[in-house]
Design a protein around this motif. Structure first.
Motif, short mmCIF file in Angstrom:
data_model
loop_
_atom_site.label_atom_id
_atom_site.label_comp_id
_atom_site.label_asym_id
_atom_site.label_seq_id
_atom_site.Cartn_x
_atom_site.Cartn_y
_atom_site.Cartn_z
N THR A 142 -0.91 5.28 10.96
CA THR A 142 -2.16 5.71 10.41
C THR A 142 -3.38 5.21 11.69
O THR A 142 -3.43 3.14 11.12
CB THR A 142 -2.52 5.68 9.77
OG1 THR A 142 -2.05 7.47 9.33
CG2 THR A 142 -4.72 6.83 9.54
N LEU A 160 -12.45 4.18 1.99
CA LEU A 160 -11.52 5.33 1.48
C LEU A 160 -10.94 4.83 -0.09
O LEU A 160 -9.86 4.12 0.17
CB LEU A 160 -10.44 5.90 1.81
CG LEU A 160 -10.18 7.12 0.67
CD1 LEU A 160 -11.00 8.44 0.15
CD2 LEU A 160 -9.31 8.19 1.90
N GLN A 193 2.26 15.18 7.05
CA GLN A 193 2.91 14.18 6.84
C GLN A 193 4.78 14.04 6.47
O GLN A 193 5.81 13.75 7.05
CB GLN A 193 2.66 12.53 6.54
CG GLN A 193 1.42 12.46 8.33
CD GLN A 193 0.71 11.39 7.99
OE1 GLN A 193 1.37 10.21 7.43
NE2 GLN A 193 -0.46 10.57 7.66
N ILE A 196 2.71 3.54 8.13
CA ILE A 196 2.10 4.49 6.70
C ILE A 196 3.78 5.19 6.33
O ILE A 196 4.73 5.43 6.89
CB ILE A 196 1.37 5.95 6.84
CG1 ILE A 196 0.19 5.21 7.88
CG2 ILE A 196 1.12 6.59 6.22
CD1 ILE A 196 -1.03 5.29 6.64
N PHE A 220 -6.73 2.80 11.63
CA PHE A 220 -7.66 3.19 11.81
C PHE A 220 -8.66 2.73 12.52
O PHE A 220 -8.25 1.39 13.42
CB PHE A 220 -7.98 2.21 9.96
CG PHE A 220 -7.10 2.71 8.79
CD1 PHE A 220 -7.86 2.95 8.62
CD2 PHE A 220 -5.92 2.61 9.07
CE1 PHE A 220 -7.88 4.08 7.34
CE2 PHE A 220 -5.26 3.69 7.62
CZ PHE A 220 -5.69 3.97 6.89
O1 LIG Z 1 -5.65 8.58 1.14
C1 LIG Z 1 -5.41 7.29 1.52
O2 LIG Z 1 -4.26 6.26 1.34
C2 LIG Z 1 -6.44 6.90 2.89
O3 LIG Z 1 -6.24 5.80 3.12
C3 LIG Z 1 -6.25 8.56 3.71
C4 LIG Z 1 -5.32 9.17 4.92
C5 LIG Z 1 -5.70 9.19 5.81
O4 LIG Z 1 -7.02 10.14 5.60
O5 LIG Z 1 -4.86 9.42 7.01
C6 LIG Z 1 -4.58 7.64 5.23
C7 LIG Z 1 -3.73 6.98 5.88
C8 LIG Z 1 -2.54 8.07 5.71
O6 LIG Z 1 -1.81 9.09 6.63
C9 LIG Z 1 -3.13 9.18 4.69
C10 LIG Z 1 -4.00 9.57 4.47
#
Ligand SMILES: O=C(O)C(=O)C[C@]1(C(=O)O)C=C[C@@H](O)C=C1
Length: 349
Positions: free
Chosen positions: A223, A33, A152, A125, A225
């Motif tokens: 988060t 992304l 969040q 995060i 992945f």
């Molecule tokens: O929008 C971003 O920066 C992402 O990478 C997506 C995303 C997600 O989908 O959870 C990834 C981590 C964070 O929790 C917030 C957004």
């Protein structure tokens, strides 16, 4: 990608994997992304650092677009400490259950069915609240971000901006950039802010001000992945800098709740995510009944799909094999997180 028929020296069909367009391309593609400054980009860089083979990072405009992209690797956010499962990712993974098994399906559909989860990582995060330079805290009328970042930060928003309108965006970094090109409706609604990573704020520091740091409220927010590999396409390279997960888990997508317990009888279920099943156009059988209220089972009116994660690292246990083969046969098996990018590797990036 188009597969070509190959033959061996005797003119018989070759047992080797058919040549696929892109075989000659030196680097493998890893879809994540975008744009630059997303957490997804950080996760992709961390997975990429585990390989010696050349891997090109391909930014995609949304999570669904990552899923639709043909690449050797796909990086998807799965779940978060505060806000739980990432719904768009779950819908993509569960869409594998709905694919038709007819031979007329496209290469991409076939490829999606052959994608397997191979690794995971937990990214720390921490969000910042940014505005266009000069905008004051008290002037903020709306806040834009990825649904996860808004979720969040919900306590922060309730405390500081209880009347602000929340606007979702496909990514956190995209939301920050959108402040620099406001739409006419943005302008009509007054000044806005975005939630994004510190890295995204830094990329645009000459145009954006950071008003708050740590809007998620807690320091241990992660988060998770996952990395998927497309085994049906170009043979994926093997990672060389990685740690085998001490707690290996396998993933299955299941079409109904009643499949869960018998299928996983003797294994430890780690997590169950559920999402509504896409609405079917088939009429629900009425069994001859004409009364208004004919539903008996919950699933009749609330069809649900499940992503189940189970432990496979139980010593002396061959559950993995049995489940994997039934899962493969039924199209439920989605792979296993066999290796992990460590916290130290992530910090070192
Ligand atoms: O929008 C971003 O920066 C992402 O990478 C997506 C995303 C997600 O989908 O959870 C990834 C981590 C964070 O929790 C917030 C957004």
């Amino acid at each position: 990608m188009t597969a070509q028929t190959t033959t061996n020296g005797n003119g018989e069909p070759s047992t080797k994997r058919p040549r696929i367009e892109g075989d000659n391309v030196k680097s493998h593609k890893m879809a994540y992304l975008g744009p630059p400054g997303t957490y997804g980009q950080m996760a992709a860089a961390a997975f990429q650092s585990c390989y010696d083979a050349p891997i090109e990072l391909i930014p995609c405009p949304s999570i669904s677009a990552i899923w639709e992209t043909s690449a050797t690797f796909h990086v998807l956010p799965l779940e978060n400490t505060i806000h739980g499962g990432v719904t768009e990712t779950l819908d993509c993974l569960l869409s594998n259950l709905n694919f038709s098994s007819h031979s007329s399906t496209s290469n991409l559909v076939r490829e999606k069915k052959h994608r397997r989860i191979i690794a995971d990582l937990a990214l720390p995060i921490s969000h910042v609240l940014v505005v266009r330079k000069g905008v004051k805290k008290e002037d903020i009328k709306w806040i834009r971000s990825h649904e996860q970042a808004l979720g969040q930060s919900s306590k922060f928003i309730k405390t500081h901006y209880s009347t602000a309108r929340l606007k979702t965006y496909p990514s956190t970094a995209g939301a920050a950039i959108s402040l620099l090109n406001p739409t006419s409706s943005d302008l009509e609604e007054g000044e806005g802010a975005a939630l994004c990573s510190k890295a995204a704020a830094k990329l645009y520091e000459d145009q954006l001000d950071v008003l708050y740091e740590g809007t998620q409220g807690i320091s241990n927010n992660f988060t998770r992945f996952i990395l998927l590999s497309s085994s049906s396409a170009i043979s994926p390279p093997a990672p060389i800098r990685h740690v085998c997960s001490p707690s290996q888990t396998a993933f299955y997508t299941l079409p109904s709740a009643k499949e869960i317990i018998p299928f996983f009888q003797s294994s430890r279920i780690r997590n169950i995510h559920s999402r509504p099943s896409p609405i079917s156009s088939d009429p629900i059988p009425q069994n001859g009944k004409t009364t208004q209220d004919v539903w008996v089972n919950r699933e009749e009116r609330f069809p649900t799909l499940y992503l189940v994660e189970v432990d496979i690292a139980i010593e002396g246990n061959d559950i993995d094999q049995t489940q994997s083969s039934i899962g493969e046969e039924k199209g439920w098996y989605l792979g296993k997180a066999e290796w992990r990018v460590t916290d130290e590797q992530i910090t070192a990036l």
